[in-house]
Design a protein around this motif. Sequence first.
Motif, short mmCIF file in Angstrom:
data_model
loop_
_atom_site.label_atom_id
_atom_site.label_comp_id
_atom_site.label_asym_id
_atom_site.label_seq_id
_atom_site.Cartn_x
_atom_site.Cartn_y
_atom_site.Cartn_z
N ARG A 1 0.67 -1.37 -0.11
CA ARG A 1 -0.11 -0.14 0.00
C ARG A 1 0.85 1.20 -0.17
O ARG A 1 0.28 2.48 0.07
CB ARG A 1 -1.05 -0.01 1.24
CG ARG A 1 -1.84 -0.98 1.25
CD ARG A 1 -2.97 -0.98 0.11
NE ARG A 1 -3.79 0.07 0.29
CZ ARG A 1 -4.92 0.11 1.01
NH1 ARG A 1 -5.52 -0.74 1.42
NH2 ARG A 1 -5.47 1.42 0.79
N GLN A 2 2.09 1.05 0.14
CA GLN A 2 3.08 2.24 0.15
C GLN A 2 2.90 3.01 1.26
O GLN A 2 2.97 4.30 1.26
CB GLN A 2 3.03 3.08 -1.41
CG GLN A 2 3.53 2.42 -2.35
CD GLN A 2 3.66 3.58 -3.63
OE1 GLN A 2 2.82 4.20 -3.93
NE2 GLN A 2 4.55 3.22 -4.40
N ALA A 3 2.57 2.36 2.34
CA ALA A 3 2.17 3.12 3.43
C ALA A 3 3.71 3.27 4.35
O ALA A 3 3.56 3.86 5.30
CB ALA A 3 1.45 2.30 4.58
N VAL A 4 4.70 2.53 4.21
CA VAL A 4 5.95 2.80 5.04
C VAL A 4 6.70 3.91 4.06
O VAL A 4 6.69 3.69 2.82
CB VAL A 4 6.87 1.65 4.84
CG1 VAL A 4 8.10 1.89 5.47
CG2 VAL A 4 6.14 0.32 5.61
N GLN A 5 7.00 4.99 4.97
CA GLN A 5 7.68 6.19 4.35
C GLN A 5 9.00 6.48 5.06
O GLN A 5 9.16 6.15 6.28
CB GLN A 5 6.80 7.35 4.27
CG GLN A 5 5.38 7.11 3.52
CD GLN A 5 5.92 7.00 2.06
OE1 GLN A 5 6.89 7.70 1.66
NE2 GLN A 5 5.22 6.11 1.50
N TYR A 6 9.90 6.96 4.55
CA TYR A 6 11.04 7.54 5.29
C TYR A 6 11.26 8.84 5.06
O TYR A 6 11.74 9.50 3.99
CB TYR A 6 12.37 6.83 4.72
CG TYR A 6 13.54 7.16 5.15
CD1 TYR A 6 13.62 6.47 6.43
CD2 TYR A 6 14.66 7.79 4.85
CE1 TYR A 6 14.93 6.69 7.19
CE2 TYR A 6 15.83 8.34 5.52
CZ TYR A 6 15.91 7.63 6.88
OH TYR A 6 16.85 7.64 7.75
N GLY A 7 10.66 9.70 5.97
CA GLY A 7 10.69 11.14 5.82
C GLY A 7 10.01 11.62 4.67
O GLY A 7 9.08 11.14 4.48
N LYS A 8 10.42 12.61 4.05
CA LYS A 8 10.04 13.13 2.87
C LYS A 8 10.39 12.66 1.78
O LYS A 8 10.36 12.86 0.53
CB LYS A 8 10.21 14.69 2.88
CG LYS A 8 9.43 15.44 3.64
CD LYS A 8 9.85 17.16 3.76
CE LYS A 8 9.02 17.93 4.87
NZ LYS A 8 9.39 19.29 4.83
N ARG A 9 11.64 11.87 1.89
CA ARG A 9 12.44 11.31 0.95
C ARG A 9 11.81 10.38 -0.01
O ARG A 9 11.86 10.11 -1.20
CB ARG A 9 13.80 10.66 1.41
CG ARG A 9 14.75 11.65 2.03
CD ARG A 9 15.84 11.05 2.54
NE ARG A 9 16.58 12.06 3.39
CZ ARG A 9 17.48 11.80 4.35
NH1 ARG A 9 17.82 10.44 4.58
NH2 ARG A 9 18.16 12.79 4.85
N THR A 10 10.88 9.53 0.55
CA THR A 10 10.07 8.44 -0.38
C THR A 10 8.80 8.77 -0.73
O THR A 10 8.30 8.20 -1.47
CB THR A 10 9.95 7.23 0.52
OG1 THR A 10 9.32 7.45 2.12
CG2 THR A 10 11.58 6.47 0.86
N LYS A 11 8.14 9.74 -0.37
CA LYS A 11 6.81 10.23 -0.78
C LYS A 11 6.91 10.74 -2.19
O LYS A 11 7.35 11.14 -2.79
CB LYS A 11 6.51 11.64 0.06
CG LYS A 11 4.95 12.00 0.07
CD LYS A 11 4.42 12.50 1.42
CE LYS A 11 3.03 12.84 1.20
NZ LYS A 11 2.07 11.78 1.50
#
Length: 105
Positions: free
Chosen positions: A83-93
């Motif tokens: 679901r692309q729910a895991v994110q790393y700060g603003k870098r992966t959004k």
Amino acid sequence: LISKENTCFPAMKAVIPLSNENNQSLFNRFQMSPKHFYVTDDCIGCRRCEKNCPMENITMSEGKPVWGMNCTSCLACYHVCPRQAVQYGKRTKGKGQYFNPNSGY
């Protein structure tokens, strides 16, 4: 080529030698940190992030992943999330994911 004698740089009137030990320590301290990982409301609690973490660093709490301090920032958790729910700060959004065709998912 830089000789071993010239592998340092001045910083604030001090000389900091560039050794593998210093580089690894700085890298671990500033680049390999789980503190920027978070999960959005899109998380469905499938546990793929937990199961695919090579460091066994992710645990689940109330159906959501929680990152421990033994993270290598490999981003396996990010890439395996359906679901692309895991994110790393603003870098992966808004960025894409890599799905390994041999992963079984």
